[in-house]
Design a protein around this motif. Structure first.
Motif, short mmCIF file in Angstrom:
data_model
loop_
_atom_site.label_atom_id
_atom_site.label_comp_id
_atom_site.label_asym_id
_atom_site.label_seq_id
_atom_site.Cartn_x
_atom_site.Cartn_y
_atom_site.Cartn_z
N ASN A 1 -2.21 8.88 -7.69
CA ASN A 1 -2.84 7.74 -7.99
C ASN A 1 -3.14 7.12 -6.41
OD1 ASN A 1 -2.42 7.61 -10.41
ND2 ASN A 1 -0.74 6.34 -10.64
N TYR A 2 -2.24 7.35 -5.71
CA TYR A 2 -2.29 6.71 -4.15
C TYR A 2 -3.57 7.80 -3.49
CZ TYR A 2 -1.64 5.56 0.36
OH TYR A 2 -1.78 4.85 1.89
N GLU A 3 -3.55 8.86 -3.75
CA GLU A 3 -4.87 9.63 -3.14
C GLU A 3 -5.80 9.20 -3.60
OE1 GLU A 3 -4.57 11.90 -0.71
OE2 GLU A 3 -2.48 11.71 -0.44
N ALA A 4 -6.17 8.92 -5.04
CA ALA A 4 -7.31 8.39 -5.50
C ALA A 4 -7.51 6.98 -5.08
CB ALA A 4 -7.19 8.23 -7.05
N PHE A 5 -6.64 6.20 -4.79
CA PHE A 5 -6.80 4.94 -4.39
C PHE A 5 -7.34 4.81 -3.06
CE2 PHE A 5 -4.82 1.16 -2.06
CZ PHE A 5 -5.57 0.08 -2.94
N LYS A 6 -6.65 5.81 -2.20
CA LYS A 6 -7.22 5.80 -0.51
C LYS A 6 -8.79 6.05 -0.64
CE LYS A 6 -4.62 9.11 1.27
NZ LYS A 6 -3.83 9.86 1.97
N LYS A 7 -9.36 6.64 -1.55
CA LYS A 7 -10.71 7.03 -1.49
C LYS A 7 -11.61 5.76 -2.08
CE LYS A 7 -10.00 12.11 -2.50
NZ LYS A 7 -10.19 12.87 -3.59
N LEU A 8 -10.89 4.95 -2.70
CA LEU A 8 -11.50 3.72 -3.08
C LEU A 8 -11.46 2.48 -2.59
CD1 LEU A 8 -10.40 4.21 -7.15
CD2 LEU A 8 -12.83 4.51 -6.18
N LEU A 9 -10.31 2.74 -1.49
CA LEU A 9 -10.10 1.57 -0.83
C LEU A 9 -11.00 0.78 0.17
CD1 LEU A 9 -7.87 -0.54 0.01
CD2 LEU A 9 -7.07 1.23 1.72
N PRO A 10 -12.10 1.46 0.78
CA PRO A 10 -12.81 0.86 1.67
C PRO A 10 -14.02 -0.01 0.87
CG PRO A 10 -12.54 3.15 2.26
CD PRO A 10 -11.73 2.92 1.11
N GLY A 11 -14.35 0.53 -0.36
CA GLY A 11 -15.10 -0.35 -1.14
C GLY A 11 -14.42 -1.55 -1.70
N LEU A 12 -13.04 -1.46 -2.19
CA LEU A 12 -12.39 -2.25 -2.88
C LEU A 12 -12.05 -3.45 -1.73
CD1 LEU A 12 -9.66 -0.40 -4.63
CD2 LEU A 12 -11.44 -1.49 -5.56
N LEU A 13 -11.82 -3.05 -0.41
CA LEU A 13 -11.74 -4.13 0.55
C LEU A 13 -12.88 -5.16 0.70
CD1 LEU A 13 -9.75 -2.05 3.23
CD2 LEU A 13 -9.01 -3.93 1.92
N GLU A 14 -14.06 -4.88 0.41
CA GLU A 14 -15.15 -5.53 0.66
C GLU A 14 -15.60 -6.51 -0.70
OE1 GLU A 14 -18.30 -2.79 1.91
OE2 GLU A 14 -17.30 -2.36 3.64
N GLY A 15 -14.70 -6.16 -1.76
CA GLY A 15 -15.14 -6.64 -2.98
C GLY A 15 -14.38 -7.82 -3.41
N LYS A 16 -14.47 -8.48 -4.62
CA LYS A 16 -13.75 -9.50 -5.16
C LYS A 16 -12.19 -9.36 -5.30
CE LYS A 16 -14.69 -8.77 -9.89
NZ LYS A 16 -15.25 -9.08 -11.01
N ASN A 17 -11.92 -8.09 -5.25
CA ASN A 17 -10.50 -7.74 -5.55
C ASN A 17 -9.41 -7.45 -4.29
OD1 ASN A 17 -10.52 -7.72 -8.39
ND2 ASN A 17 -11.91 -5.94 -8.24
N ALA A 18 -10.09 -7.61 -3.18
CA ALA A 18 -9.29 -7.66 -2.09
C ALA A 18 -8.19 -8.51 -1.88
CB ALA A 18 -10.18 -7.86 -0.64
N GLY A 19 -6.92 -8.10 -1.68
CA GLY A 19 -5.77 -8.80 -1.67
C GLY A 19 -5.18 -8.75 -2.98
N LYS A 20 -5.65 -8.25 -4.11
CA LYS A 20 -5.01 -7.98 -5.18
C LYS A 20 -4.23 -6.90 -5.50
CE LYS A 20 -8.36 -10.95 -7.83
NZ LYS A 20 -9.01 -11.15 -8.93
N SER A 21 -3.52 -6.64 -6.49
CA SER A 21 -2.69 -5.63 -6.88
C SER A 21 -3.33 -4.66 -7.84
CB SER A 21 -1.47 -5.84 -7.27
OG SER A 21 -0.66 -6.47 -6.12
N ALA A 22 -3.54 -3.53 -7.59
CA ALA A 22 -4.12 -2.61 -8.65
C ALA A 22 -3.24 -1.78 -9.28
CB ALA A 22 -5.33 -1.56 -7.80
N LEU A 23 -3.22 -1.82 -10.67
CA LEU A 23 -2.64 -1.13 -11.79
C LEU A 23 -3.31 0.29 -11.70
CD1 LEU A 23 -0.46 -0.65 -13.75
CD2 LEU A 23 -1.58 -1.83 -15.26
N MET A 24 -2.44 1.36 -11.46
CA MET A 24 -3.28 2.65 -11.54
C MET A 24 -2.61 3.70 -12.68
SD MET A 24 -4.58 3.23 -7.75
CE MET A 24 -5.47 4.72 -8.53
N SER A 25 -3.05 4.49 -13.22
CA SER A 25 -2.55 5.45 -14.14
C SER A 25 -3.50 6.82 -14.21
CB SER A 25 -2.26 5.12 -15.58
OG SER A 25 -1.57 5.92 -16.29
N ASN A 26 -3.01 7.61 -13.93
CA ASN A 26 -3.88 9.11 -14.10
C ASN A 26 -5.02 9.21 -13.09
OD1 ASN A 26 -2.53 10.29 -16.14
ND2 ASN A 26 -3.17 8.96 -17.55
N GLY A 27 -4.74 8.46 -11.86
CA GLY A 27 -5.66 8.47 -10.83
C GLY A 27 -6.96 7.52 -11.03
#
Length: 72
Positions: free
Chosen positions: A8-34
Protein backbone atom coordinates in the motif's frame (compact mmCIF):
# COMPACT_ATOMS: atom_id res chain seq x y z
CA UNK A 1 0.16 -7.28 7.51
CA UNK A 2 3.68 -6.21 6.71
CA UNK A 3 3.30 -7.01 3.03
CA UNK A 4 -0.11 -5.24 2.87
CA UNK A 5 1.34 -2.14 4.51
CA UNK A 6 4.42 -2.22 2.31
CA UNK A 7 2.51 -2.69 -0.96
CA UNK A 8 0.00 0.00 0.00
CA UNK A 9 2.79 2.42 0.87
CA UNK A 10 4.62 1.78 -2.41
CA UNK A 11 1.41 2.47 -4.33
CA UNK A 12 0.70 5.54 -2.19
CA UNK A 13 4.15 7.06 -2.85
CA UNK A 14 3.43 6.98 -6.59
CA UNK A 15 0.09 8.73 -6.11
CA UNK A 16 1.23 11.28 -3.52
CA UNK A 17 2.42 14.11 -5.82
CA UNK A 18 -1.01 14.33 -7.46
CA UNK A 19 -2.82 13.96 -4.16
CA UNK A 20 -0.91 16.86 -2.61
CA UNK A 21 -2.28 19.19 -5.26
CA UNK A 22 -5.89 18.07 -4.90
CA UNK A 23 -8.76 18.41 -2.46
CA UNK A 24 -7.56 15.47 -0.37
CA UNK A 25 -4.32 17.08 0.81
CA UNK A 26 -4.09 16.80 4.58
CA UNK A 27 -6.57 13.93 4.77
CA UNK A 28 -5.98 10.28 5.61
CA UNK A 29 -6.23 7.70 2.84
CA UNK A 30 -7.65 4.29 3.69
CA UNK A 31 -5.87 1.76 1.47
CA UNK A 32 -6.30 -1.92 0.71
CA UNK A 33 -4.62 -4.07 -1.93
CA UNK A 34 -2.56 -1.14 -3.23
CA UNK A 35 -5.58 1.09 -3.89
CA UNK A 36 -7.09 4.06 -2.10
CA UNK A 37 -10.54 3.09 -0.90
CA UNK A 38 -11.63 6.35 0.69
CA UNK A 39 -10.36 9.59 2.26
CA UNK A 40 -11.07 10.70 5.83
CA UNK A 41 -10.53 13.99 7.64
CA UNK A 42 -9.45 12.16 10.78
CA UNK A 43 -6.78 9.42 10.95
CA UNK A 44 -8.63 7.55 13.71
CA UNK A 45 -11.83 7.49 11.63
CA UNK A 46 -9.89 5.95 8.76
CA UNK A 47 -8.48 3.26 11.05
CA UNK A 48 -11.95 2.46 12.44
CA UNK A 49 -13.37 2.22 8.93
CA UNK A 50 -10.50 0.00 7.81
CA UNK A 51 -11.07 -2.39 10.70
CA UNK A 52 -14.81 -2.49 9.99
CA UNK A 53 -14.45 -2.98 6.22
CA UNK A 54 -11.38 -5.20 5.98
CA UNK A 55 -10.57 -6.52 9.45
CA UNK A 56 -7.30 -5.98 11.27
CA UNK A 57 -4.09 -6.24 9.28
CA UNK A 58 -5.84 -6.09 5.88
CA UNK A 59 -5.49 -2.37 5.27
CA UNK A 60 -3.31 0.65 5.96
CA UNK A 61 -3.87 4.37 6.42
CA UNK A 62 -1.58 6.97 4.87
CA UNK A 63 -1.63 10.69 5.60
CA UNK A 64 -1.67 12.87 2.47
CA UNK A 65 1.21 15.16 3.40
CA UNK A 66 4.68 16.01 2.18
CA UNK A 67 6.07 15.68 5.72
CA UNK A 68 7.84 12.45 6.57
CA UNK A 69 7.09 10.91 9.93
CA UNK A 70 9.60 8.75 11.75
CA UNK A 71 8.02 5.63 13.17
CA UNK A 72 10.87 4.33 15.23
Amino acid sequence: MVSQVRSNYEAFKKLLPGLLEGKNAGKSALMSNGKIVEFYNDFADAVRAGNAKFGPENFSVQRVTAKKKKLG
